[in-house]
Design an enzyme around this catalytic site. Structure first.
Site, PDB file in Angstrom:
ATOM      1  N   ASP A 141      -0.296   5.027   0.998  1.00  0.00           N
ATOM      2  CA  ASP A 141      -0.570   6.006   2.050  1.00  0.00           C
ATOM      3  C   ASP A 141      -0.415   5.387   3.434  1.00  0.00           C
ATOM      4  OD1 ASP A 141      -2.769   8.418   0.661  1.00  0.00           O
ATOM      5  OD2 ASP A 141      -1.630   6.920  -0.440  1.00  0.00           O
ATOM      6  N   ASP A 188       0.854  -1.168   0.000  1.00  0.00           N
ATOM      7  CA  ASP A 188       0.000   0.000   0.000  1.00  0.00           C
ATOM      8  C   ASP A 188       0.904   1.235   0.000  1.00  0.00           C
ATOM      9  OD1 ASP A 188      -2.345   1.639   0.417  1.00  0.00           O
ATOM     10  OD2 ASP A 188      -1.800   1.740   2.535  1.00  0.00           O
ATOM     11  N   SER A 242      -2.424   0.912  -4.650  1.00  0.00           N
ATOM     12  CA  SER A 242      -2.953   1.945  -3.770  1.00  0.00           C
ATOM     13  C   SER A 242      -4.369   2.345  -4.135  1.00  0.00           C
ATOM     14  CB  SER A 242      -2.036   3.184  -3.838  1.00  0.00           C
ATOM     15  OG  SER A 242      -2.602   4.273  -3.143  1.00  0.00           O
ATOM     16  N   GLY A 243      -5.157   2.676  -3.118  1.00  0.00           N
ATOM     17  CA  GLY A 243      -6.456   3.280  -3.329  1.00  0.00           C
ATOM     18  C   GLY A 243      -6.351   4.771  -3.551  1.00  0.00           C
TER      19      GLY A 243
END
Length: 396
Positions: free
Chosen positions: A190, A188, A276-277
């Site tokens: 963030d 991921d 990543s979102g």
């Protein structure tokens, strides 16, 4: 000023296999010690204990042994250093540490203790029961060590030292995790590879922090799903210029140990992925900084130098992250047993559940509870320790 630091890390250590070989007489007679899947059915656990810099002078072994002595069902076997291991050399350009880094640097002084926990009687254990047992042992041992070590640390530290410490990380894993060869590492972005949440930085810059926070809280309460909350937040970003985006890129800070972790994994032959979102605009920038092989994130729609506020589908949510990891492994001809996933949020849980090893990094409580290993006392290099590597040393 940036500085180059060189590290040495064992490449293909046989230490875990040698430790397993040494307990052969304690296992069922027909156990194949090279069949990693078969070993998964045995209640043999890898125990990895990590101390941060501040308490690295303590001899933790006496505390671990004291706990095991009170457990009549378990043997403790020390995993010795592999003197015949080949090494990879890693050179990393690191920025000078900030005051915020002080609690975790220099991470090369961390002590890593590696053991096998072996049952006194040979028995098989259902995978679900084994997972439950690992969490029970983890909770008991971590609580005990944090109590004992905190008392010792507080008794010996200098009078002007202040602050509370997460004193130790304990990873209780199936020994199969240590024996398998992992080749794909997915991270991921963030609050994992970087210290910030990019959408929060965007919201603060645009003066819409309160609105974004309200949407986020509604999503956390289950009033709206992730995709809807994401679309609402992106809509609020309409009109932000790319100059602002570039300024935010320059303000992003890498997590402690991120450079070394990615450099070490690549030197060890891993394919690295940022999933990543967040947004590709920032994810590609971070991937370039770290030398990550590929990036998957949401496209931030931009027209004539400004964010349009429109969402491009599909949105990279938790389910999409898991699908990306699975498809990447398939494309590279790898099994999911060769995959490691690292993250901090609930939307990372689906991909972590698919991976052979899911690692929570300074994560939310629900993520730590469901991950295979949780890193709290080091920087991101704790991922390497959770993978079974010993503490690596600076060579200059």
């Amino acid at each position: 000023m940036p500085k180059n630091t060189s590290y040495s890390l064992p490449k293909d250590s046989k230490a875990w296999q040698q430790a397993v070989d040494s307990i052969a007489e304690l296992l069922p007679d027909d156990t194949n010690l090279r069949d990693f899947d078969a070993l998964q059915s045995l209640p043999v656990f890898a125990l990895i204990v990590v101390l941060p810099t501040q308490v690295s002078a303590m001899d933790i072994h006496q505390y671990v042994q004291s706990w095991v002595d009170e457990q009549p069902s378990w043997h403790l076997v020390t995993v010795a250093e592999d003197t015949e291991a080949s090494f990879v050399n890693i050179t990393v350009s690191d920025t000078e540490p900030t005051a915020a880094d002080a609690q975790r640097l220099p991470f090369t002084n961390a002590q890593v203790y590696r053991y096998l926990l072996v049952p006194v009687t040979d028995t098989l254990m259902h995978p679900g029961k084994k997972t439950a047992a690992a969490h029970i042992i983890d909770d008991q041992l971590t609580t005990r060590l944090r109590h004992d070590l905190s008392e010792e640390y507080n008794r010996t530290r200098s009078a002007d030292s202040t602050g509370n410490l997460d004193i130790v990380d304990c990873h209780i894993l199936s020994v199969g995790h240590m024996l398998r060869t992992h080749k794909l590492a997915c991270f991921d972005m963030d609050s994992t590879l970087i210290e910030q949440e990019v959408i929060v930085e965007l919201a603060k810059t645009a003066g819409i922090g309160e609105q974004v926070e309200a949407i986020t809280e509604a999503a956390m309460r289950g009033e709206i799903d992730f995709d809807e909350s994401f679309a609402q937040r992106v809509a609020l970003l309409k009109g932000i210029s790319t100059d602002v985006l570039d300024d935010i890129c320059n303000r992003l800070t890498l997590s402690v140990g991120a450079r070394t972790t990615i450099s070490a994994l690549k030197a060890l032959g891993y394919h690295t992925v940022l999933v990543s979102g967040g947004f590709t605009y920032f994810a590609r920038y971070i991937a370039e900084q770290l030398g990550i092989d590929e990036v998957h994130a949401n496209v931030l729609d931009i027209d004539e130098g400004e964010v349009t506020g429109q969402v491009q589908l599909p949105i990279v949510n938790g389910a999409k992250k898991a699908a990306i990891v699975e498809h990447t492994a398939e494309r590279l001809g790898m099994e999911m047993s060769q995959v490691v996933c690292v993250g901090d949020g609930a939307n990372d849980l689906p991909m972590m559940a698919l991976a052979d090893l899911g690692v929570a990094y300074h994560a939310k409580p629900i993520v730590q509870a469901r991950a295979d290993a949780a890193i709290n006392v080091t920087g991101l290099e704790g991922t390497l320790y959770a993978l079974g590597y010993p503490a690596f040393a600076s060579t200059k």
